[in-house]
Design a protein around this motif. Structure first.
Motif, PDB file in Angstrom:
ATOM      1  N   ASN A 159       0.832  -1.201   0.000  1.00  0.00           N
ATOM      2  CA  ASN A 159       0.000   0.000   0.000  1.00  0.00           C
ATOM      3  C   ASN A 159       0.868   1.252   0.000  1.00  0.00           C
ATOM      4  N   ALA A 160       0.597   2.154  -0.943  1.00  0.00           N
ATOM      5  CA  ALA A 160       1.374   3.392  -1.021  1.00  0.00           C
ATOM      6  C   ALA A 160       0.978   4.401   0.054  1.00  0.00           C
ATOM      7  N   LEU A 161      -0.207   4.220   0.668  1.00  0.00           N
ATOM      8  CA  LEU A 161      -0.669   5.144   1.709  1.00  0.00           C
ATOM      9  C   LEU A 161      -0.003   4.788   3.040  1.00  0.00           C
ATOM     10  N   VAL A 162       1.280   5.128   3.135  1.00  0.00           N
ATOM     11  CA  VAL A 162       2.086   4.717   4.294  1.00  0.00           C
ATOM     12  C   VAL A 162       1.566   5.308   5.591  1.00  0.00           C
ATOM     13  N   GLY A 163       0.965   6.501   5.536  1.00  0.00           N
ATOM     14  CA  GLY A 163       0.442   7.118   6.749  1.00  0.00           C
ATOM     15  C   GLY A 163      -0.810   6.454   7.278  1.00  0.00           C
ATOM     16  N   SER A 164      -1.516   5.731   6.401  1.00  0.00           N
ATOM     17  CA  SER A 164      -2.723   5.029   6.823  1.00  0.00           C
ATOM     18  C   SER A 164      -2.408   3.698   7.485  1.00  0.00           C
ATOM     19  N   TYR A 165      -1.324   3.071   7.064  1.00  0.00           N
ATOM     20  CA  TYR A 165      -1.046   1.694   7.482  1.00  0.00           C
ATOM     21  C   TYR A 165       0.189   1.558   8.364  1.00  0.00           C
ATOM     22  N   CYS A 166       0.654   2.668   8.931  1.00  0.00           N
ATOM     23  CA  CYS A 166       1.836   2.612   9.794  1.00  0.00           C
ATOM     24  C   CYS A 166       1.827   3.797  10.744  1.00  0.00           C
ATOM     25  N   VAL A 167       2.148   3.549  12.008  1.00  0.00           N
ATOM     26  CA  VAL A 167       2.375   4.600  13.000  1.00  0.00           C
ATOM     27  C   VAL A 167       3.657   4.257  13.733  1.00  0.00           C
ATOM     28  N   PHE A 168       4.606   5.193  13.763  1.00  0.00           N
ATOM     29  CA  PHE A 168       5.835   4.936  14.523  1.00  0.00           C
ATOM     30  C   PHE A 168       6.322   6.219  15.184  1.00  0.00           C
ATOM     31  N   THR A 169       6.973   6.041  16.323  1.00  0.00           N
ATOM     32  CA  THR A 169       7.569   7.134  17.083  1.00  0.00           C
ATOM     33  C   THR A 169       9.074   6.933  17.108  1.00  0.00           C
ATOM     34  N   ASN A 170       9.761   7.680  17.954  1.00  0.00           N
ATOM     35  CA  ASN A 170      11.204   7.461  18.121  1.00  0.00           C
ATOM     36  C   ASN A 170      11.488   6.187  18.902  1.00  0.00           C
ATOM     37  N   GLN A 171      10.446   5.564  19.467  1.00  0.00           N
ATOM     38  CA  GLN A 171      10.617   4.389  20.306  1.00  0.00           C
ATOM     39  C   GLN A 171      10.292   3.083  19.590  1.00  0.00           C
ATOM     40  N   GLY A 172       9.354   3.111  18.646  1.00  0.00           N
ATOM     41  CA  GLY A 172       8.921   1.890  17.978  1.00  0.00           C
ATOM     42  C   GLY A 172       7.730   2.185  17.097  1.00  0.00           C
ATOM     43  N   GLY A 173       7.188   1.132  16.459  1.00  0.00           N
ATOM     44  CA  GLY A 173       6.072   1.360  15.560  1.00  0.00           C
ATOM     45  C   GLY A 173       5.253   0.116  15.296  1.00  0.00           C
ATOM     46  N   ILE A 174       4.068   0.326  14.733  1.00  0.00           N
ATOM     47  CA  ILE A 174       3.159  -0.765  14.397  1.00  0.00           C
ATOM     48  C   ILE A 174       2.704  -0.563  12.959  1.00  0.00           C
ATOM     49  N   VAL A 175       2.663  -1.651  12.185  1.00  0.00           N
ATOM     50  CA  VAL A 175       2.345  -1.581  10.759  1.00  0.00           C
ATOM     51  C   VAL A 175       1.223  -2.561  10.429  1.00  0.00           C
ATOM     52  N   HIS A 176       0.787  -2.516   9.173  1.00  0.00           N
ATOM     53  CA  HIS A 176      -0.290  -3.361   8.653  1.00  0.00           C
ATOM     54  C   HIS A 176      -0.099  -4.816   9.095  1.00  0.00           C
ATOM     55  N   PRO A 177      -1.159  -5.503   9.549  1.00  0.00           N
ATOM     56  CA  PRO A 177      -1.009  -6.838  10.138  1.00  0.00           C
ATOM     57  C   PRO A 177      -0.479  -7.895   9.165  1.00  0.00           C
ATOM     58  N   ARG A 178      -0.611  -7.672   7.865  1.00  0.00           N
ATOM     59  CA  ARG A 178      -0.164  -8.676   6.908  1.00  0.00           C
ATOM     60  C   ARG A 178       1.191  -8.331   6.286  1.00  0.00           C
ATOM     61  N   THR A 179       1.909  -7.430   6.915  1.00  0.00           N
ATOM     62  CA  THR A 179       3.263  -7.121   6.471  1.00  0.00           C
ATOM     63  C   THR A 179       4.160  -8.339   6.685  1.00  0.00           C
ATOM     64  N   SER A 180       4.912  -8.710   5.665  1.00  0.00           N
ATOM     65  CA  SER A 180       5.761  -9.895   5.765  1.00  0.00           C
ATOM     66  C   SER A 180       6.938  -9.646   6.702  1.00  0.00           C
ATOM     67  N   VAL A 181       7.535 -10.729   7.184  1.00  0.00           N
ATOM     68  CA  VAL A 181       8.690 -10.619   8.067  1.00  0.00           C
ATOM     69  C   VAL A 181       9.818  -9.890   7.360  1.00  0.00           C
ATOM     70  N   GLU A 182      10.007 -10.186   6.062  1.00  0.00           N
ATOM     71  CA  GLU A 182      11.081  -9.543   5.304  1.00  0.00           C
ATOM     72  C   GLU A 182      10.849  -8.039   5.211  1.00  0.00           C
ATOM     73  N   ASP A 183       9.616  -7.633   4.929  1.00  0.00           N
ATOM     74  CA  ASP A 183       9.307  -6.207   4.847  1.00  0.00           C
ATOM     75  C   ASP A 183       9.443  -5.539   6.206  1.00  0.00           C
ATOM     76  N   LEU A 184       9.026  -6.240   7.275  1.00  0.00           N
ATOM     77  CA  LEU A 184       9.189  -5.691   8.629  1.00  0.00           C
ATOM     78  C   LEU A 184      10.648  -5.406   8.928  1.00  0.00           C
ATOM     79  N   GLU A 185      11.513  -6.360   8.583  1.00  0.00           N
ATOM     80  CA  GLU A 185      12.939  -6.187   8.853  1.00  0.00           C
ATOM     81  C   GLU A 185      13.515  -5.035   8.034  1.00  0.00           C
TER      82      GLU A 185
END
Length: 271
Positions: A159-185
């Motif tokens: 998804n190109a709408l990165v602001g809709s599917y991801c929230v992160f701070t200087n401490q950590g973040g949470i992304v779309h639930p179906r994000t692959s392990v490779e993409d997470l890394e």
């Protein structure tokens, strides 16, 4: 207001607070939160405003605002402790109100961008920004200059709408639930903070609509489950007691992801 809790002095007990706005749980549509200020839309939900005021007003200004006469301030703005970017539809009076109400150190700038829902197309902390792959080059330069961040064109789970599917701070973040392990890394490597795939509002994958957060506070939609909140508090380090978690402003964590307990919690939520 007093100075916000710094990256070196953590709140004694931070937590994610449930709330809603006039019956909707998509609080990220009507509010924005950074380490230097909070924006909330203009409306009649005193309960919603009181939640933000009680948690934040002693530390940072909570500013009531509109953009182009509308209430979706969280989806059309993007900012961090250095600045706030607003779309070119923002009225002159609205722009002046923001400049008067926000701290002097925060630069408020209007952006002439075709993709005017800036909050959907850009997401950032105080160091790094992810932007829509089709964002104008000039806008990318403004993001880098005004917000003082390194900019990466990226997608979240395709998804190109990165602001809709991801929230992160200087401490950590949470992304779309179906994000692959490779993409997470890959994302964790770019952002230099721990990330986890998760949900808000009882299984919603539109993270940006149901969660707003900074380094020491977070607000989630009222339908967010206890399991989802535990995951959010853990990855954003809101459940740390601060005894051994002094984080240098210029040296964010390089951990690739939180531990197995959070992954188990997420699996429980999705099942």
């Amino acid at each position: 207001w007093r100075s916000p809790p710094s990256w070196h002095v953590r709140c004694s007990r931070a937590m994610a607070v449930r709330c809603n706005f006039e019956g909707t749980n998509e609080i990220g549509v009507v509010s924005r939160l950074t380490n230097a200020y909070a924006l909330t839309c203009i409306g009649n939900s005193e309960a919603f405003y009181s939640v933000y005021q009680s948690a934040l007003a002693d530390h940072i200004p909570v500013v009531h605002a509109s953009i182009a006469g509308c209430r979706f301030v969280g989806r059309v703005t993007v900012g961090n402790r250095r600045g706030l970017l607003v779309p070119n539809t923002t009225g002159d009076q609205e722009l002046q109100h923001l400049r008067n109400a926000l701290p002097d150190a925060v630069v408020v700038q209007r952006v002439d961008e075709r993709l005017s829902a800036l909050g959907n197309c850009i997401t950032c902390n105080d160091h790094v920004a992810l932007v829509h792959t089709d964002l104008d080059r000039e806008t990318e330069e403004i993001v880098a200059d005004v917000l003082g961040v390194e900019v990466f064109r990226q997608t979240i789970c395709g998804n190109a709408l990165v602001g809709s599917y991801c929230v992160f701070t200087n401490q950590g973040g949470i992304v779309h639930p179906r994000t692959s392990v490779e993409d997470l890394e890959e994302l964790a490597s770019l952002l230099q903070v721990p990330l986890i795939a998760g949900t808000v509002n009882r299984g919603s994958d539109v993270i940006g609509a149901g969660l707003v957060a900074n380094d020491w506070a977070a607000f989630v939609g009222y339908d967010t489950t206890s399991t989802e909140i535990n995951v959010i508090e853990s990855v954003l380090k809101l459940d740390d007691d601060g005894d051994d978690d002094d984080v240098d402003d210029h040296q964010p964590s390089t951990t690739s992801g939180p531990g197995g307990k959070m992954r188990d919690a997420l699996i429980d939520t999705l099942c």
